[in-house]
Design an enzyme around this catalytic site. Structure first.
Site, PDB file in Angstrom:
ATOM      1  N   HIS A 308       1.556   5.906   2.901  1.00  0.00           N
ATOM      2  CA  HIS A 308       2.601   6.652   3.599  1.00  0.00           C
ATOM      3  C   HIS A 308       1.998   7.898   4.221  1.00  0.00           C
ATOM      4  CE1 HIS A 308       6.407   8.608   4.484  1.00  0.00           C
ATOM      5  NE2 HIS A 308       6.912   7.390   4.412  1.00  0.00           N
ATOM      6  N   ASP A 366       9.320   0.308   1.422  1.00  0.00           N
ATOM      7  CA  ASP A 366       9.501  -0.946   2.147  1.00  0.00           C
ATOM      8  C   ASP A 366       8.879  -2.135   1.445  1.00  0.00           C
ATOM      9  OD1 ASP A 366      11.131  -0.021   4.086  1.00  0.00           O
ATOM     10  OD2 ASP A 366       9.489   0.728   5.305  1.00  0.00           O
TER      11      ASP A 366
HETATM   12  N1  CMC Z   1      -3.908  -0.939   3.675  1.00  0.00           N
HETATM   13  C1  CMC Z   1      -5.232  -0.664   3.685  1.00  0.00           C
HETATM   14  N2  CMC Z   1      -5.767   0.521   4.033  1.00  0.00           N
HETATM   15  C2  CMC Z   1      -4.914   1.492   4.392  1.00  0.00           C
HETATM   16  C3  CMC Z   1      -3.510   1.297   4.403  1.00  0.00           C
HETATM   17  C4  CMC Z   1      -3.019   0.034   4.012  1.00  0.00           C
HETATM   18  N3  CMC Z   1      -1.705  -0.202   4.002  1.00  0.00           N
HETATM   19  N4  CMC Z   1      -2.914   2.428   4.801  1.00  0.00           N
HETATM   20  C5  CMC Z   1      -3.885   3.322   5.037  1.00  0.00           C
HETATM   21  N5  CMC Z   1      -5.086   2.760   4.799  1.00  0.00           N
HETATM   22  C6  CMC Z   1      -6.395   3.407   4.890  1.00  0.00           C
HETATM   23  C7  CMC Z   1      -6.833   3.559   6.328  1.00  0.00           C
HETATM   24  O1  CMC Z   1      -7.639   2.476   6.753  1.00  0.00           O
HETATM   25  C8  CMC Z   1      -7.599   4.862   6.289  1.00  0.00           C
HETATM   26  O2  CMC Z   1      -8.889   4.606   5.778  1.00  0.00           O
HETATM   27  P1  CMC Z   1     -10.157   5.516   6.243  1.00  0.00           P
HETATM   28  O3  CMC Z   1      -9.867   6.900   5.717  1.00  0.00           O
HETATM   29  O4  CMC Z   1     -11.302   4.867   5.564  1.00  0.00           O
HETATM   30  O5  CMC Z   1     -10.192   5.450   7.733  1.00  0.00           O
HETATM   31  C9  CMC Z   1      -6.858   5.690   5.234  1.00  0.00           C
HETATM   32  O6  CMC Z   1      -6.230   4.734   4.376  1.00  0.00           O
HETATM   33  C10 CMC Z   1      -5.829   6.628   5.833  1.00  0.00           C
HETATM   34  O7  CMC Z   1      -4.989   5.861   6.703  1.00  0.00           O
HETATM   35  P2  CMC Z   1      -4.208   6.469   7.947  1.00  0.00           P
HETATM   36  O8  CMC Z   1      -3.795   5.356   8.847  1.00  0.00           O
HETATM   37  O9  CMC Z   1      -5.012   7.585   8.541  1.00  0.00           O
HETATM   38  O10 CMC Z   1      -2.972   7.096   7.213  1.00  0.00           O
HETATM   39  P3  CMC Z   1      -1.636   7.500   7.879  1.00  0.00           P
HETATM   40  O11 CMC Z   1      -1.058   8.537   6.998  1.00  0.00           O
HETATM   41  O12 CMC Z   1      -1.817   7.861   9.320  1.00  0.00           O
HETATM   42  O13 CMC Z   1      -0.807   6.124   7.857  1.00  0.00           O
HETATM   43  C11 CMC Z   1       0.751   4.450   7.341  1.00  0.00           C
HETATM   44  C12 CMC Z   1       0.312   5.906   7.102  1.00  0.00           C
HETATM   45  C13 CMC Z   1       2.106   4.218   6.636  1.00  0.00           C
HETATM   46  C14 CMC Z   1       0.969   4.198   8.858  1.00  0.00           C
HETATM   47  C15 CMC Z   1      -0.328   3.492   6.782  1.00  0.00           C
HETATM   48  O14 CMC Z   1      -0.530   3.735   5.410  1.00  0.00           O
HETATM   49  C16 CMC Z   1       0.025   2.024   7.000  1.00  0.00           C
HETATM   50  O15 CMC Z   1      -0.277   1.476   8.085  1.00  0.00           O
HETATM   51  N6  CMC Z   1       0.681   1.344   5.987  1.00  0.00           N
HETATM   52  C17 CMC Z   1       1.118  -0.017   6.142  1.00  0.00           C
HETATM   53  C18 CMC Z   1       2.425  -0.047   6.930  1.00  0.00           C
HETATM   54  C19 CMC Z   1       3.593   0.448   6.097  1.00  0.00           C
HETATM   55  O16 CMC Z   1       3.797   0.053   4.964  1.00  0.00           O
HETATM   56  N7  CMC Z   1       4.432   1.308   6.735  1.00  0.00           N
HETATM   57  C20 CMC Z   1       5.676   1.787   6.131  1.00  0.00           C
HETATM   58  C21 CMC Z   1       5.689   3.229   5.868  1.00  0.00           C
HETATM   59  S1  CMC Z   1       7.093   3.661   4.824  1.00  0.00           S
HETATM   60  C22 CMC Z   1       8.444   3.477   5.840  1.00  0.00           C
HETATM   61  C23 CMC Z   1       8.767   4.684   6.620  1.00  0.00           C
HETATM   62  O17 CMC Z   1       8.977   5.762   6.008  1.00  0.00           O
HETATM   63  O18 CMC Z   1       8.862   4.527   7.859  1.00  0.00           O
END
Ligand code: CMC
Length: 433
Positions: A308, A366
């Site tokens: 998240h 989710d």
């Molecule tokens: N699976 C594997 N690796 C992950 C995941 C995941 N679900 N989420 C983040 N990472 C890794 C990512 O590759 C990155 O690694 P590195 O530091 O080595 O580059 C690190 O963790 C940080 O990721 P980020 O994309 O910079 O983190 P963020 O805070 O921008 O993204 C997120 C948050 C929710 C978009 C992401 O965790 C994700 O894509 N999750 C899966 C989709 C999901 O479940 N979304 C629902 C969110 S809850 C509903 C809502 O409130 O809308």
């Protein structure tokens, strides 16, 4: 909001600008950069707005590190356990919990607006039967703006309230219509004798030939899903609604912009993506392969329903949804079902894996809501539409707060331009006159 102190910005050790620091009731202080450009000629650069407070808001507070979520000051755990979704709607819209008269009036008002204009039904026929429900939602909720435009004065508190009532009342009817349209069954009209969630479940699952008796455990589960999704401060879709509304646009159209934003898999589309992921993994024996894919930097695969942007230790909504998930699986005797066993095993393995622990990637709301909605017999394609149903109140509360703010102005971010510098057209492009 109080002005605490100021920070001085230096360039090559020379002070170039002093900026006020503001303090809210809770949460980090903010540097007020409004005067930055006039004083320094510079903008701030913050892609994804990870460090930017885009507005003042008194609706929802999140502490991502501590896993705290408050609606109007009340902890989500207390609301999820002691309130109904409609009480939460009233709270988000009005700032206080309703007394019994206020609740009765609000409930009655919502019930009386659940039917949609008959002509709205005609919009559905323009869509393919296999159209994604979120595409239909964008079209049909957007179409509401044409039914309520000329008589709507967004400066009037009463008109804004009526608009909120209409949206909260009609979105479930439209969501159920999307479902019925996609499976080729007739639309089911709302029934005024039923409560909000029962009414929605009946519109989803009954047919003119068969009545549907909602199971109270499942009703409570869906009510909780709606409470947990009702608001989440300045998330992508809410910020979209605020930005669209900042130009004075029709609120039904603004909420539609929020629906469009919610559709993406990084936001509301995640609950649907969780189910597709579980189907793709297929069997407990394949989990380690997919965990390795999620860890592989060269592989775009991510574990859907994990991680998240804001909650870096745990998502308080996920804990509540997990509880509900087990209640529903027990009620329906589904703990031994292949898909649910797979989901629970994936959760266990990911929670113990170094990569996920180190990056603080915990199951989010989710992950569990996808599983619960599936158990409730709602098709995966409909999951994000159900999320939209819960979030509608958050969107319209934020829109209302923004329009009522005397300092409100049109949203207009700046940019760091990286394109070509000024250049002249080449001679071969210059036409002789
Ligand atoms: N699976 C594997 N690796 C992950 C995941 C995941 N679900 N989420 C983040 N990472 C890794 C990512 O590759 C990155 O690694 P590195 O530091 O080595 O580059 C690190 O963790 C940080 O990721 P980020 O994309 O910079 O983190 P963020 O805070 O921008 O993204 C997120 C948050 C929710 C978009 C992401 O965790 C994700 O894509 N999750 C899966 C989709 C999901 O479940 N979304 C629902 C969110 S809850 C509903 C809502 O409130 O809308």
């Amino acid at each position: 909001m109080t002005k605490l102190r100021s920070v001085t910005l230096n360039d090559k050790a020379q002070p170039i600008c002093e900026l006020p620091v503001l303090s809210g009731t809770l949460g980090p202080d903010v540097v007020d950069v409004q005067a930055l450009y006039t004083q320094t000629g510079m903008f701030t650069f913050d892609p994804g707005f990870t460090s930017t407070a885009s507005c003042r808001s008194a609706i929802t507070y999140i502490d991502g590190e501590a896993g705290i979520l408050l609606y109007r000051g009340y902890p989500i755990e207390q609301l999820a356990e002691q309130s109904t979704f409609l009480e939460v709607c009233y709270l988000l819209l009005h700032g206080e919990l309703p007394n019994s008269d206020e609740m009765e009036h609000f409930d009655h008002n919502i019930t009386m607006h659940t039917m949609v204009h008959d002509q709205l039904s005609a919009f559905f026929k323009g869509f393919r039967r296999d159209a994604h429900p979120m595409a239909i939602m964008v079209g049909v909720v957007g179409a509401l703006s044409s039914f309520y435009h000329d008589a709507l004065d967004i400066r009037s508190k009463e008109d804004r309230e009526m608009c909120a009532i209409r949206l909260i009342a009609k979105v479930p009817t439209i969501v159920a219509m999307c479902h019925k349209y996609s499976i080729g069954l007739p639309f089911i009209y709302p029934q005024n004798k039923l409560r909000y969630v029962q009414n929605f479940m009946r519109m989803m699952h009954s047919t003119p030939c068969d009545e549907y008796e909602p199971n109270p455990v499942l009703v409570r589960a869906l009510d909780r899903i709606l409470i947990l999704h009702a608001d989440h401060e300045q998330n992508a879709s809410t910020s979209t609604v605020r930005l669209a509304g900042s130009s004075g646009a029709n609120p039904f159209a603004c909420v539609t912009a929020g629906i469009a934003c919610l559709w993406g898999a990084a936001h509301g589309g995640a609950n649907e993506a969780v189910l597709y992921m579980l189907e793709e993994i297929g069997d407990v024996s394949n989990i380690s392969k997919y965990i390795n894919k999620a860890k592989d930097k060269d592989d775009p695969f991510r574990l859907m329903g994990f991680g998240h942007r804001v909650y870096k230790n745990h998502d308080p909504r996920a804990k509540l949804m997990r509880e509900t998930c087990h209640e529903v699986l027990t009620e329906l005797g589904l703990h031994e079902d292949k898909l649910f066993k797979l989901a629970l095993e994936l959760e266990r393995i990911a929670l113990e894996d170094e990569y996920f622990i180190e990056k603080k990637l915990y199951p989010n709301v989710d992950f569990y809501s996808g599983i619960v909605l599936h158990a409730l017999g709602i098709p995966s394609k409909m999951f994000t539409a159900v999320f939209a149903m819960g979030r509608t109140v958050g969107w319209i509360s934020h829109w209302d707060e923004m329009i009522s703010d005397p300092e409100q102005k049109i949203g207009r971010p700046r940019q760091l331009y990286t394109g070509a510098s000024r250049r002249d057209l080449p001679p071969e492009h210059i036409k002789s006159v």
